[in-house]
Design an enzyme around this catalytic site. Structure first.
Site, PDB file in Angstrom:
ATOM      1  CG  ASP A   1      36.343  53.217  51.260  1.00  0.00           C
ATOM      2  OD1 ASP A   1      37.407  53.225  50.617  1.00  0.00           O
ATOM      3  OD2 ASP A   1      35.384  53.946  50.971  1.00  0.00           O
TER       4      ASP A   1
ATOM      5  CG  ASP B   1      47.773  48.993  63.518  1.00  0.00           C
ATOM      6  OD1 ASP B   1      47.893  47.772  63.746  1.00  0.00           O
ATOM      7  OD2 ASP B   1      47.603  49.835  64.414  1.00  0.00           O
TER       8      ASP B   1
ATOM      9  CE  LYS C   1      38.045  57.413  51.855  1.00  0.00           C
ATOM     10  NZ  LYS C   1      36.997  56.594  51.240  1.00  0.00           N
TER      11      LYS C   1
ATOM     12  CG  ASP D   1      44.843  43.672  64.056  1.00  0.00           C
ATOM     13  OD1 ASP D   1      46.068  43.518  63.864  1.00  0.00           O
ATOM     14  OD2 ASP D   1      44.349  43.858  65.182  1.00  0.00           O
TER      15      ASP D   1
ATOM     16  CE1 TYR E   1      50.784  53.093  64.833  1.00  0.00           C
ATOM     17  CE2 TYR E   1      49.938  54.055  62.811  1.00  0.00           C
ATOM     18  CZ  TYR E   1      49.845  53.125  63.824  1.00  0.00           C
ATOM     19  OH  TYR E   1      48.807  52.240  63.853  1.00  0.00           O
TER      20      TYR E   1
HETATM   21  P1  ATP Z   1      46.814  45.666  70.699  1.00  0.00           P
HETATM   22  O1  ATP Z   1      45.997  46.915  70.643  1.00  0.00           O
HETATM   23  O2  ATP Z   1      48.021  45.779  71.568  1.00  0.00           O
HETATM   24  O3  ATP Z   1      47.104  45.078  69.348  1.00  0.00           O
HETATM   25  P2  ATP Z   1      44.345  44.345  71.304  1.00  0.00           P
HETATM   26  O4  ATP Z   1      43.640  45.099  72.354  1.00  0.00           O
HETATM   27  O5  ATP Z   1      43.950  44.495  69.881  1.00  0.00           O
HETATM   28  O6  ATP Z   1      45.927  44.606  71.458  1.00  0.00           O
HETATM   29  P3  ATP Z   1      45.073  41.634  71.497  1.00  0.00           P
HETATM   30  O7  ATP Z   1      45.932  41.488  72.664  1.00  0.00           O
HETATM   31  O8  ATP Z   1      45.743  41.653  70.178  1.00  0.00           O
HETATM   32  O9  ATP Z   1      44.170  42.878  71.706  1.00  0.00           O
HETATM   33  O10 ATP Z   1      43.963  40.501  71.517  1.00  0.00           O
HETATM   34  C1  ATP Z   1      42.730  40.587  70.818  1.00  0.00           C
HETATM   35  C2  ATP Z   1      41.950  39.298  71.051  1.00  0.00           C
HETATM   36  O11 ATP Z   1      42.607  38.213  70.403  1.00  0.00           O
HETATM   37  C3  ATP Z   1      41.837  38.918  72.529  1.00  0.00           C
HETATM   38  O12 ATP Z   1      40.574  38.404  72.812  1.00  0.00           O
HETATM   39  C4  ATP Z   1      42.887  37.861  72.695  1.00  0.00           C
HETATM   40  O13 ATP Z   1      42.594  36.937  73.698  1.00  0.00           O
HETATM   41  C5  ATP Z   1      42.964  37.198  71.329  1.00  0.00           C
HETATM   42  N1  ATP Z   1      44.336  36.759  71.049  1.00  0.00           N
HETATM   43  C6  ATP Z   1      45.357  37.536  70.682  1.00  0.00           C
HETATM   44  N2  ATP Z   1      46.472  36.821  70.523  1.00  0.00           N
HETATM   45  C7  ATP Z   1      46.155  35.540  70.782  1.00  0.00           C
HETATM   46  C8  ATP Z   1      46.889  34.309  70.779  1.00  0.00           C
HETATM   47  N3  ATP Z   1      48.198  34.251  70.472  1.00  0.00           N
HETATM   48  N4  ATP Z   1      46.235  33.191  71.106  1.00  0.00           N
HETATM   49  C9  ATP Z   1      44.926  33.201  71.413  1.00  0.00           C
HETATM   50  N5  ATP Z   1      44.168  34.322  71.420  1.00  0.00           N
HETATM   51  C10 ATP Z   1      44.777  35.487  71.118  1.00  0.00           C
END
Ligand code: ATP
Length: 341
Positions: free
Chosen positions: A206, A230, A173, A234, A125
């Site tokens: 992994d 990160d 890792k 997720d 980062y």
């Molecule tokens: P980033 O790279 O900035 O983290 P990303 O490309 O991973 O963004 P997000 O914006 O986090 O994408 O969204 C990923 C998926 O999750 C999308 O389909 C989005 O609609 C859904 N999503 C994210 N946050 C919410 C929320 N608060 N409510 C409903 N759906 C959401």
């Protein structure tokens, strides 16, 4: 009575809708409790870039500096120019991302209560990428003993206070990244020796990503480096039902910033369809942090009321679309508001 000034970044995509929901709940807390939250809206993100030529204008930084904590709705394309800059500017070294099972949400398991403690200042980062030649890029991954120790100590302290699982797993890792992750792992191990009451283990990243799917309820505190954190956080958010339920904190010695785990979700922006739980649970984390620092038990309790209210609403089967319901952002927020007091 206690009073806190909160800077609020409205952000982009679903950001403004999330921020409106957060504002409504902070107003309710101010109206109905002895914890007063003075919200100061701050311009940052894609909108600010268009309007002022900078994603994070100087006057926004000044406003954030005058606040006691910052709540940030997701920012769009310019996210790196806002959040990574703020993390560095305020030395927000710990990125804390809880993933917890809530009622009536279909996740992989219903018994998850874990937190990812992600090192927030180093790794790739720093953005040190170079062209070795026309067709080859070298990206530097930075790991220091100081940052590894600081994040490990934070993780162990958290494990001591969170619940009776009292477990820390260091994720790395080191079999491939022998020097960098070797240093991270050795540092975590040496911090573990100072915390004999905490069960300490290590996992390769992994294996961790597989175990998060296989037996997520086994995890308590995961401490890891920036990029792995990160990704794993997720994944952990999805394990408990999706990004819409995922709050996060960026903690430093003297300042902290709170934000949903997810991004600006442009696919659902402007549709009143976002789940505001992620930002509302981020307010909970913010009130706990402020209360903890100030010895203000009431602020901590007000934060917990938000989570209790969300649980109550979910138990009644009231949900937004992302978690299998029909409610809009504003309808869900209204129900949470009603359930708080
Ligand atoms: P980033 O790279 O900035 O983290 P990303 O490309 O991973 O963004 P997000 O914006 O986090 O994408 O969204 C990923 C998926 O999750 C999308 O389909 C989005 O609609 C859904 N999503 C994210 N946050 C919410 C929320 N608060 N409510 C409903 N759906 C959401």
């Amino acid at each position: 009575m206690s009073k806190y000034t909160i800077s609020l970044i409205r952000g982009d995509g679903i950001g403004p809708e999330q921020a409106a929901s957060a504002k409504q709940i902070m107003q309710t807390i101010s109206d109905k409790s002895s914890t007063k939250l003075v919200v100061n809206e701050v311009d940052a993100g894609d909108g600010a870039l268009k309007k002022h030529g900078k994603a994070l204008p100087e006057f926004s930084v000044e406003a954030i500096k005058k606040s006691q904590a910052c709540l940030k709705a997701p920012v769009g394309e310019s996210a790196a120019d806002v959040i990574i800059v703020l993390r560095r500017m305020f030395d927000l070294y710990a990125n804390v991302r809880p993933a917890k099972s809530y009622p009536n949400i279909a996740g992989i398991s219903s018994g998850v209560d874990l937190v990812t403690v992600r090192e927030n200042t180093e790794d790739v980062y720093l953005g040190w990428e170079f062209n070795a030649d026309e067709n080859t890029v070298v990206a530097l991954r930075v790991t220091s003993e100081r940052a590894s120790r600081r994040i490990a100590e934070y993780a162990f302290k958290m494990a001591e206070m969170r619940n009776d699982k009292r477990r820390v797993v260091a994720v790395h890792k080191a079999n491939v990244l022998r020097k960098g992750d070797g240093l991270f792992a050795a540092t975590c191990k040496s911090v573990a020796k100072k915390h004999p009451k905490i069960k300490y283990s290590e996992l390769y990243v992994d294996a961790c990503s597989m175990n998060l799917i296989r037996n997520p309820e086994e995890f308590d505190v995961i401490v890891t480096t920036n990029l792995f954190g990160d990704i794993l956080s997720d994944e952990a958010a999805q394990v408990v039902g999706g990004l819409g339920m995922g709050p996060a904190a960026n903690i430093g010695e003297s300042f902290a910033l709170f934000e949903p785990v997810h991004g600006a979700a442009f696919d659902i922006a402007g549709k009143n369809a976002a789940n505001p739980s992620s930002i509302l649970l981020s307010i909970k984390m913010m009130l706990e942090w402020l209360g903890d620092r100030q010895g203000d038990r009431n602020a901590i309790l007000e934060g917990r009321r938000i989570e209790d209210a969300i649980i109550q609403v979910l138990k009644q089967g009231n949900k937004t679309k992302d978690i299998g319901g029909k409610l809009s952002t504003t309808e869900f927020t209204k129900l949470v508001e009603k359930a708080i007091y």
